[in-house]
Motif scaffolding. Structure first.
Motif, PDB file in Angstrom:
ATOM      1  N   CYS A 140       0.843  -1.194   0.000  1.00  0.00           N
ATOM      2  CA  CYS A 140       0.000   0.000   0.000  1.00  0.00           C
ATOM      3  C   CYS A 140       0.876   1.241   0.000  1.00  0.00           C
ATOM      4  O   CYS A 140       1.725   1.407   0.890  1.00  0.00           O
ATOM      5  N   PHE A 172      -3.956  -3.754  10.275  1.00  0.00           N
ATOM      6  CA  PHE A 172      -4.387  -2.536   9.588  1.00  0.00           C
ATOM      7  C   PHE A 172      -4.377  -2.729   8.067  1.00  0.00           C
ATOM      8  O   PHE A 172      -5.319  -2.357   7.370  1.00  0.00           O
ATOM      9  N   MET A 173      -3.302  -3.311   7.546  1.00  0.00           N
ATOM     10  CA  MET A 173      -3.162  -3.422   6.090  1.00  0.00           C
ATOM     11  C   MET A 173      -4.143  -4.422   5.481  1.00  0.00           C
ATOM     12  O   MET A 173      -4.460  -4.349   4.296  1.00  0.00           O
ATOM     13  N   HIS A 175      -7.158  -4.682   6.698  1.00  0.00           N
ATOM     14  CA  HIS A 175      -8.476  -4.084   6.940  1.00  0.00           C
ATOM     15  C   HIS A 175      -8.404  -2.576   6.672  1.00  0.00           C
ATOM     16  O   HIS A 175      -8.668  -1.765   7.568  1.00  0.00           O
ATOM     17  N   PRO A 176      -8.034  -2.181   5.460  1.00  0.00           N
ATOM     18  CA  PRO A 176      -7.859  -0.746   5.188  1.00  0.00           C
ATOM     19  C   PRO A 176      -9.187   0.009   5.177  1.00  0.00           C
ATOM     20  O   PRO A 176     -10.254  -0.591   4.956  1.00  0.00           O
ATOM     21  N   GLU A 177      -9.090   1.301   5.423  1.00  0.00           N
ATOM     22  CA  GLU A 177     -10.229   2.234   5.335  1.00  0.00           C
ATOM     23  C   GLU A 177     -11.320   1.981   6.375  1.00  0.00           C
ATOM     24  O   GLU A 177     -12.384   2.572   6.306  1.00  0.00           O
ATOM     25  N   LEU A 220      -0.132   6.991   7.060  1.00  0.00           N
ATOM     26  CA  LEU A 220      -1.140   5.982   6.725  1.00  0.00           C
ATOM     27  C   LEU A 220      -1.938   5.537   7.947  1.00  0.00           C
ATOM     28  O   LEU A 220      -3.065   5.073   7.825  1.00  0.00           O
ATOM     29  N   ARG A 230      -7.571   4.245  11.937  1.00  0.00           N
ATOM     30  CA  ARG A 230      -7.762   3.550  10.676  1.00  0.00           C
ATOM     31  C   ARG A 230      -6.467   3.622   9.878  1.00  0.00           C
ATOM     32  O   ARG A 230      -5.622   4.488  10.088  1.00  0.00           O
ATOM     33  N   PHE A 231      -6.353   2.689   8.923  1.00  0.00           N
ATOM     34  CA  PHE A 231      -5.222   2.653   7.994  1.00  0.00           C
ATOM     35  C   PHE A 231      -5.745   3.060   6.618  1.00  0.00           C
ATOM     36  O   PHE A 231      -6.649   2.414   6.077  1.00  0.00           O
ATOM     37  N   SER A 232      -5.201   4.147   6.087  1.00  0.00           N
ATOM     38  CA  SER A 232      -5.736   4.678   4.831  1.00  0.00           C
ATOM     39  C   SER A 232      -4.659   5.430   4.061  1.00  0.00           C
ATOM     40  O   SER A 232      -3.841   6.143   4.658  1.00  0.00           O
ATOM     41  N   ALA A 233      -4.658   5.243   2.752  1.00  0.00           N
ATOM     42  CA  ALA A 233      -3.747   5.998   1.884  1.00  0.00           C
ATOM     43  C   ALA A 233      -4.348   7.338   1.476  1.00  0.00           C
ATOM     44  O   ALA A 233      -3.694   8.137   0.828  1.00  0.00           O
TER      45      ALA A 233
END
Length: 235
Positions: A140, A172-173, A175-177, A220, A230-233
């Motif tokens: 990601c 986290f990676m 289960h993104p967003e 992230l 949360r984990f998000s780009a």
């Protein structure tokens, strides 16, 4: 239940007879596997949550909850749905085998079984569960995580993460967003039977961000005020 120094692939043996657990465990050791043990379904669930084995060898007849019901429960829960299960039981009737496979067991092996056959069955199931291994290779925004090799890298450089930070990042990676509260992260990463304060999550989030910061991947891992992380780009 008991923990040992474990090789890369760890098998959980769930059987109420200690002699069988020891015998199967010895066969697994000779085949190069690590093993854990549990005498009933409740203990098995604790080991699965805390130790995260790669595969479960599950007897049908357990003193608290049948192996069939435990298999069904594990396959229905998101965190254990991909965990490979081999029913290893003396119940060899066709109807029993069909029922075991219908609840989600990946294979059904009747006792007694030779060490060679057990080794082959385990390796075959692990190969078939390749979906879990593809999920183990995650990328990601230039950040790569290899769950099999237990490595995290960015821009070709390996990042140093502690074991808890690695599990946290892997969760986290995969289960993104999605926003997770501290309590949800404790249950998912630390395990439901580990009793630590929710603020412990904040400590490991800070450590994770620090490890990711050299290449600005700390952005992230986002704080959602009043909700969790949360984990998000996305910005």
């Amino acid at each position: 239940m008991q923990e040992r120094n474990l090789p890369e692939t760890t098998i959980l043996i769930v059987d109420d007879e200690a002699a069988i657990r020891e015998m199967v465990g010895f066969a697994l050791e000779r085949a190069g596997f690590g093993w854990l043990e549990a005498a009933d379904a409740a203990a098995a669930q604790v080991v699965i949550a805390d130790q995260k084995p790669d595969l479960v060898l599950l007897d049908w007849m357990l003193p608290d909850l049948s192996g069939i019901h435990l298999a069904r429960r594990l396959k229905r829960e998101e965190l254990t749905a991909q965990l490979p299960i081999i029913m290893l039981t003396a119940r060899g009737e066709e109807e029993d085998r069909i029922r075991g496979l219908e609840v989600g067991a990946d294979d059904y092996v009747t006792k007694p079984v030779t060490p060679r056959e057990l080794d082959a069955r385990i390796k075959a199931v692990l190969r078939r569960s390749g979906a879990a291994e593809t999920e183990a290779q995650i990328e990601c925004a230039g950040l790569s995580l290899d769950a099999i090799g237990h490595r995290v890298s960015a821009a070709g450089q390996t990042l140093e993460l502690g074991p808890t930070e690695f599990r946290l990042l892997h969760f986290f990676m995969t289960h993104p967003e999605r926003v997770f509260s501290r309590a949800q992260l404790l249950d998912s990463v630390w395990g439901r039977n580990v009793y630590v304060e929710e603020r412990t999550v904040d400590v490991h989030i800070r450590r994770l961000r620090k490890a990711l910061s050299p290449h600005r991947h700390d952005r992230l891992v986002q704080t959602v005020r009043g909700a969790g992380y949360r984990f998000s780009a996305r910005a």
